[in-house]
Design a protein around this motif. Structure first.
Motif, PDB file in Angstrom:
ATOM      1  N   HIS A 173      44.500  32.480  40.510  1.00 29.98           N
ATOM      2  CA  HIS A 173      44.183  33.583  41.415  1.00 29.98           C
ATOM      3  C   HIS A 173      43.506  34.741  40.678  1.00 29.98           C
ATOM      4  O   HIS A 173      42.508  35.300  41.157  1.00 29.98           O
ATOM      5  CB  HIS A 173      45.454  34.060  42.126  1.00 29.98           C
ATOM      6  CG  HIS A 173      45.169  34.998  43.250  1.00 29.98           C
ATOM      7  ND1 HIS A 173      44.551  34.601  44.414  1.00 29.98           N
ATOM      8  CD2 HIS A 173      45.396  36.336  43.381  1.00 29.98           C
ATOM      9  CE1 HIS A 173      44.415  35.638  45.212  1.00 29.98           C
ATOM     10  NE2 HIS A 173      44.924  36.694  44.611  1.00 29.98           N
ATOM     11  N   SER A 174      44.013  35.108  39.526  1.00 30.46           N
ATOM     12  CA  SER A 174      43.419  36.232  38.781  1.00 30.46           C
ATOM     13  C   SER A 174      42.006  35.896  38.292  1.00 30.46           C
ATOM     14  O   SER A 174      41.131  36.759  38.287  1.00 30.46           O
ATOM     15  CB  SER A 174      44.311  36.639  37.613  1.00 30.46           C
ATOM     16  OG  SER A 174      44.386  35.598  36.659  1.00 30.46           O
ATOM     17  N   LEU A 217      39.869  33.801  39.781  1.00 31.85           N
ATOM     18  CA  LEU A 217      39.002  33.855  40.959  1.00 31.85           C
ATOM     19  C   LEU A 217      38.661  35.302  41.321  1.00 31.85           C
ATOM     20  O   LEU A 217      37.493  35.620  41.596  1.00 31.85           O
ATOM     21  CB  LEU A 217      39.657  33.158  42.150  1.00 31.85           C
ATOM     22  CG  LEU A 217      39.730  31.638  42.119  1.00 31.85           C
ATOM     23  CD1 LEU A 217      40.543  31.116  43.297  1.00 31.85           C
ATOM     24  CD2 LEU A 217      38.343  31.030  42.123  1.00 31.85           C
ATOM     25  N   GLU A 218      39.642  36.177  41.329  1.00 28.00           N
ATOM     26  CA  GLU A 218      39.397  37.582  41.665  1.00 28.00           C
ATOM     27  C   GLU A 218      38.480  38.245  40.646  1.00 28.00           C
ATOM     28  O   GLU A 218      37.588  39.009  41.010  1.00 28.00           O
ATOM     29  CB  GLU A 218      40.719  38.348  41.745  1.00 28.00           C
ATOM     30  CG  GLU A 218      41.459  38.141  43.033  1.00 28.00           C
ATOM     31  CD  GLU A 218      42.695  39.024  43.128  1.00 28.00           C
ATOM     32  OE1 GLU A 218      43.091  39.648  42.112  1.00 28.00           O
ATOM     33  OE2 GLU A 218      43.260  39.079  44.219  1.00 28.00           O
ATOM     34  N   SER A 273      43.495  30.420  46.438  1.00 28.69           N
ATOM     35  CA  SER A 273      42.234  30.660  47.129  1.00 28.69           C
ATOM     36  C   SER A 273      41.914  32.149  47.106  1.00 28.69           C
ATOM     37  O   SER A 273      42.783  33.001  46.899  1.00 28.69           O
ATOM     38  CB  SER A 273      42.291  30.146  48.563  1.00 28.69           C
ATOM     39  OG  SER A 273      43.328  30.781  49.261  1.00 28.69           O
ATOM     40  N   TYR A 274      40.635  32.424  47.340  1.00 34.38           N
ATOM     41  CA  TYR A 274      40.139  33.797  47.362  1.00 34.38           C
ATOM     42  C   TYR A 274      39.151  33.904  48.517  1.00 34.38           C
ATOM     43  O   TYR A 274      38.404  32.957  48.792  1.00 34.38           O
ATOM     44  CB  TYR A 274      39.448  34.143  46.036  1.00 34.38           C
ATOM     45  CG  TYR A 274      38.805  35.500  46.028  1.00 34.38           C
ATOM     46  CD1 TYR A 274      39.555  36.644  45.784  1.00 34.38           C
ATOM     47  CD2 TYR A 274      37.448  35.641  46.272  1.00 34.38           C
ATOM     48  CE1 TYR A 274      38.962  37.889  45.792  1.00 34.38           C
ATOM     49  CE2 TYR A 274      36.847  36.878  46.277  1.00 34.38           C
ATOM     50  CZ  TYR A 274      37.610  37.994  46.036  1.00 34.38           C
ATOM     51  OH  TYR A 274      37.031  39.236  46.049  1.00 34.38           O
ATOM     52  N   GLU A 275      39.149  35.049  49.160  1.00 36.56           N
ATOM     53  CA  GLU A 275      38.256  35.241  50.300  1.00 36.56           C
ATOM     54  C   GLU A 275      37.730  36.671  50.291  1.00 36.56           C
ATOM     55  O   GLU A 275      38.489  37.621  50.078  1.00 36.56           O
ATOM     56  CB  GLU A 275      39.026  34.961  51.591  1.00 36.56           C
ATOM     57  CG  GLU A 275      38.173  34.889  52.806  1.00 36.56           C
ATOM     58  CD  GLU A 275      38.970  34.451  54.018  1.00 36.56           C
ATOM     59  OE1 GLU A 275      38.506  34.738  55.140  1.00 36.56           O
ATOM     60  OE2 GLU A 275      40.042  33.835  53.864  1.00 36.56           O
ATOM     61  N   SER A 276      36.428  36.809  50.503  1.00 36.49           N
ATOM     62  CA  SER A 276      35.807  38.126  50.647  1.00 36.49           C
ATOM     63  C   SER A 276      34.971  38.114  51.926  1.00 36.49           C
ATOM     64  O   SER A 276      34.997  37.146  52.688  1.00 36.49           O
ATOM     65  CB  SER A 276      34.938  38.455  49.424  1.00 36.49           C
ATOM     66  OG  SER A 276      33.777  37.663  49.406  1.00 36.49           O
ATOM     67  N   ALA A 287      35.095  39.158  42.762  1.00 39.31           N
ATOM     68  CA  ALA A 287      35.334  40.421  43.458  1.00 39.31           C
ATOM     69  C   ALA A 287      34.068  41.258  43.598  1.00 39.31           C
ATOM     70  O   ALA A 287      33.890  41.937  44.613  1.00 39.31           O
ATOM     71  CB  ALA A 287      36.400  41.230  42.726  1.00 39.31           C
ATOM     72  N   SER A 290      38.223  28.243  46.594  1.00 36.11           N
ATOM     73  CA  SER A 290      39.493  27.554  46.425  1.00 36.11           C
ATOM     74  C   SER A 290      39.446  26.821  45.088  1.00 36.11           C
ATOM     75  O   SER A 290      38.456  26.157  44.773  1.00 36.11           O
ATOM     76  CB  SER A 290      39.720  26.562  47.564  1.00 36.11           C
ATOM     77  OG  SER A 290      40.902  25.831  47.338  1.00 36.11           O
TER      78      SER A 290
END
Length: 176
Positions: free
Chosen positions: A82-83, A85-86, A158-161, A90, A167
């Protein structure tokens, strides 16, 4: 009356009547005067020689260990995924397919290296990263694997913007 046979026909019939020899039977061939055989082998380059040198690695016998000495801990791997991906996604404001392809490889490599630092011995780590553009559509990701349900496992995040979704999944497969 005896018929004359031309010498050329005799030579041809003699060649056709013989068994063909193999390339590897060069020592058995009767080499006639005036004929020659040519063979060629390329010497390896300096880069290739390094591959053939003995590295001094120690060969180890099988331990026949059926259980891993340390389990793949999903709770330690998920925050890493997670970190990462962010950190990489970001600041993206537009989806550019030419950039995203290399970025997904970079994220997968970084996640894989960080998970290796957790030292899960005898586990093969496989990291897969999916990044896509958001365009008011649904996406379902799935995977199928043949594995040992008692020892093999995975961690995903997963990450979403506003412009993209991502994912990432790390599979930990135990080598017996």
């Amino acid at each position: 009356m005896a018929t004359k046979v031309e010498p050329r026909l005799e030579a041809r019939s003699g060649i056709l009547g013989k068994k063909k020899s193999s390339f590897f039977e060069l020592t058995r061939r009767n080499v006639k005067a005036g004929s020659s055989y040519v063979s060629m082998a390329c010497a390896p380059s300096l880069e290739d020689l390094e591959d053939y040198e003995h590295k001094g690695e120690v060969e180890v016998e099988n331990t026949y260990r059926m259980e891993p000495p340390k389990r793949f801990v999903v709770e330690h791997v998920q925050p890493i995924i997670h970190s990462t991906l962010e950190k990489h996604l970001a600041d993206l404001v537009i989806y550019d397919a030419s950039v995203i392809g290399n970025l997904s490889k970079c994220i997968a490599g970084e996640v894989n290296e960080q998970v290796k630092l957790l030292d899960f011995p005898r586990f093969k780590l496989i990291c897969m990263v999916y990044i896509g553009e958001k365009r008011d559509q649904d996406v379902q990701l799935g995977s199928r694997c043949l594995w040992d349900s008692q020892r093999d496992t995975f961690a995903s995040a997963s990450y979403e913007s506003s412009v993209l979704f991502a994912s990432a999944t790390v599979y930990g497969l135990y080598y017996e």
